[in-house]
Design an enzyme around this catalytic site. Structure first.
Site, PDB file in Angstrom:
ATOM      1  N   PHE A 146       0.853  -1.187   0.000  1.00  0.00           N
ATOM      2  CA  PHE A 146       0.000   0.000   0.000  1.00  0.00           C
ATOM      3  C   PHE A 146       0.885   1.232   0.000  1.00  0.00           C
ATOM      4  O   PHE A 146       1.649   1.470   0.938  1.00  0.00           O
ATOM      5  CB  PHE A 146      -0.949   0.068   1.206  1.00  0.00           C
ATOM      6  CG  PHE A 146      -1.866   1.269   1.101  1.00  0.00           C
ATOM      7  CD1 PHE A 146      -3.034   1.210   0.357  1.00  0.00           C
ATOM      8  CD2 PHE A 146      -1.524   2.480   1.697  1.00  0.00           C
ATOM      9  CE1 PHE A 146      -3.853   2.329   0.215  1.00  0.00           C
ATOM     10  CE2 PHE A 146      -2.347   3.602   1.560  1.00  0.00           C
ATOM     11  CZ  PHE A 146      -3.509   3.526   0.816  1.00  0.00           C
ATOM     12  N   ASP A 231       9.230   3.121   2.107  1.00  0.00           N
ATOM     13  CA  ASP A 231       8.012   3.869   2.422  1.00  0.00           C
ATOM     14  C   ASP A 231       7.763   3.721   3.922  1.00  0.00           C
ATOM     15  O   ASP A 231       7.223   2.722   4.381  1.00  0.00           O
ATOM     16  CB  ASP A 231       6.834   3.327   1.608  1.00  0.00           C
ATOM     17  CG  ASP A 231       5.529   4.090   1.893  1.00  0.00           C
ATOM     18  OD1 ASP A 231       5.482   4.830   2.899  1.00  0.00           O
ATOM     19  OD2 ASP A 231       4.566   3.937   1.126  1.00  0.00           O
ATOM     20  N   LYS A 260       2.204  11.197   7.239  1.00  0.00           N
ATOM     21  CA  LYS A 260       1.346  10.920   8.398  1.00  0.00           C
ATOM     22  C   LYS A 260       1.779  11.663   9.675  1.00  0.00           C
ATOM     23  O   LYS A 260       1.472  12.834   9.808  1.00  0.00           O
ATOM     24  CB  LYS A 260       1.218   9.416   8.604  1.00  0.00           C
ATOM     25  CG  LYS A 260       0.413   8.764   7.463  1.00  0.00           C
ATOM     26  CD  LYS A 260      -0.237   7.441   7.801  1.00  0.00           C
ATOM     27  CE  LYS A 260      -1.272   7.093   6.750  1.00  0.00           C
ATOM     28  NZ  LYS A 260      -0.911   5.991   5.867  1.00  0.00           N
TER      29      LYS A 260
HETATM   30  C1  LIG Z   1      -1.059   6.086   4.385  1.00  0.00           C
HETATM   31  C2  LIG Z   1       0.022   5.559   3.549  1.00  0.00           C
HETATM   32  C3  LIG Z   1       0.329   6.139   2.300  1.00  0.00           C
HETATM   33  C4  LIG Z   1      -0.492   7.243   1.676  1.00  0.00           C
HETATM   34  O1  LIG Z   1      -0.548   8.395   2.448  1.00  0.00           O
HETATM   35  P1  LIG Z   1      -1.714   9.482   2.133  1.00  0.00           P
HETATM   36  O2  LIG Z   1      -1.353  10.631   3.039  1.00  0.00           O
HETATM   37  O3  LIG Z   1      -3.012   8.844   2.500  1.00  0.00           O
HETATM   38  O4  LIG Z   1      -1.620   9.819   0.706  1.00  0.00           O
HETATM   39  C5  LIG Z   1       1.413   5.619   1.598  1.00  0.00           C
HETATM   40  N1  LIG Z   1       2.147   4.617   2.083  1.00  0.00           N
HETATM   41  C6  LIG Z   1       1.867   4.037   3.273  1.00  0.00           C
HETATM   42  C7  LIG Z   1       2.741   2.920   3.763  1.00  0.00           C
HETATM   43  C8  LIG Z   1       0.796   4.465   4.034  1.00  0.00           C
HETATM   44  O5  LIG Z   1       0.504   3.861   5.182  1.00  0.00           O
END
Ligand SMILES: *Cc1c(COP(=O)(O)O)cnc(C)c1O
Length: 405
Positions: A146, A231, A260
């Protein structure tokens, strides 16, 4: 609940159902306030927040120093665009580079934008520095990933629902099974520019890769001149019991992606972080964002980082998370298949024979605990890292009630 307040909640749910796109399936709780690890709804019912906005609230709700920084910046200057300089972006990026140990950072707003930034940066690095032929760059990604919701990013998702109806997709992505270093080695060729990976999959169901996967992947990337792109949007900034989840295997990525909790639950702040070798591929006009690096976001980002460092949130997460996970593992439940995670990023996997995770989350809601299922079978427990042991004990006792026969 009185008849009057009942109808207030219902009126709200009806209004949202009428005017909002139906792209989420939230629990039927309507919140109006929050402080620290707690939130309350329009009827004054209090709940312990065991989701913390998918780890965007590591510092808790309305942390006083983050709110203070936001308020004082709002009184001075909130937006300049990158057409002009502002006095907040430099100090923020310098602190971010200090904490992460990289040379440069590029500020964005949402996580998906920071992932897109990383993809563009690594592709351009591949063409200009590594010498990959035009339009042939490949980035290796993992099954069950994700990384956000843009069309490019969902194009390399393995989740059918994320893609269905949204094609055609961006080419240039190759998928391997998560945690499989042989598959990674086999997928690398002379056109591979990057390997994009979550060091622990969050939305995928709190999936911990086998020990040694990250360090082996690091070695393979180094040996083949492939950019290791971590990520850490969800796993970073203390969530897994280290400042970054890659720290568990002493892995330093080439590109680190954060978001985040960088916004402290107040404002969207994300960043793509790398050394000059990568970052310097960007020339003026190559890439940008109207809001990225704005003074309000930068002030909030700096305050959010400071809270994580000053309050030693990675250590808290490690200690409290180990305790909570041990307690859950010792607990004999007919419904639990597995308890997994790192730090305060914990997944409780529900046995197929016990149905899906959603009804357990609904039962927790009724007992004052807000948690959300991920991937049907998993209840995710990821409270603010500022949570105290007493509150965590409360969550544990309620979880045990709900998960016993
Ligand atoms: C939440 C998340 C994203 C996307 O972040 P948004 O601020 O919702 O665009 C990307 N990678 C990971 C691992 C995430 O948990």
């Amino acid at each position: 609940m009185t008849q009057a307040t009942m109808s207030r909640v219902e009126a709200f749910l009806t209004e949202v159902d009428r005017y909002s796109a139906h792209n989420y399936h939230p629990l039927p709780v309507v919140l109006e306030g929050g402080e620290g690890s707690w939130v309350w709804d329009v009827d004054g019912n209090r709940y312990l927040d065991m989701l913390s906005a998918y780890s965007a609230l590591n510092q808790g709700h309305r942390h006083p120093s983050i709110i203070g920084a936001a308020l004082s910046q709002m009184q001075k200057l909130t937006l300049t665009s990158r057409a002009f300089h502002n006095d907040q972006m430099g100090p923020f990026l310098s602190a971010l580079c200090e904490v992460t140990g990289f040379e440069k950072a590029l500020p964005m707003n949402t996580g998906a934008e920071a992932v897109e930034t990383a993809i563009k940066m690594v592709r351009k690095w591949g063409y200009k520095i590594k010498g990959v032929p035009e339009d042939r760059a490949e980035i290796i990604v993992c099954e069950n990933n994700f990384h956000g919701r843009t069309t490019t990013i969902v194009g390399f998702s393995s989740e059918d629902q994320y893609k269905d109806g949204f094609g055609p997709f961006t080419p240039g992505f190759v998928e391997i099974p998560y945690g499989n270093s042989e598959a990674l080695e086999a997928a690398i060729n002379q056109n591979t520019v990057g390997f994009l990976v979550e060091p622990l999959q969050g939305e995928g169901g709190v999936v911990v890769p086998p020990p040694g996967f990250l360090s082996t992947a690091r070695e393979l990337c180094t040996a083949n001149r492939v950019a290791f792109m971590a990520d850490e949007i969800q796993t970073g900034l203390g969530r897994t019991g280290r400042m970054f989840c890659c720290d568990w295997e002493s892995v330093r990525p080439d590109v680190q992606i954060v978001g985040k909790a960088l916004g402290g639950g107040v404002y969207p702040v994300s960043a793509t972080i790398a050394d000059a070798e990568f970052m310097d591929v960007f020339d003026p006009g190559d890439h940008g964002s109207t809001f990225g690096g704005n003074p309000l976001g930068a002030a909030v980002g700096l305050a959010s980082l400071n809270v994580i460092v000053d309050e030693k949130l990675p250590e808290r997460s490690d200690q409290l998370g180990s305790w909570f996970m041990d307690q859950l593992r010792e607990f004999e439940s007919p419904h639990i298949k597995e308890v997994r995670g790192k730090g305060l990023m914990i997944g409780v996997v529900i046995k197929e024979s016990s149905g899906v995770a959603r009804p357990f989350c609904e039962a927790l809601h009724a007992r004052g605990i807000l948690a959300k299922e991920t991937h049907h079978q998993v209840i995710r427990f990821a409270p603010p890292l500022t949570i105290n042991k007493e509150d965590l004990r409360f969550a544990l006792s309620q979880a045990k009630e709900v998960l016993s026969a």
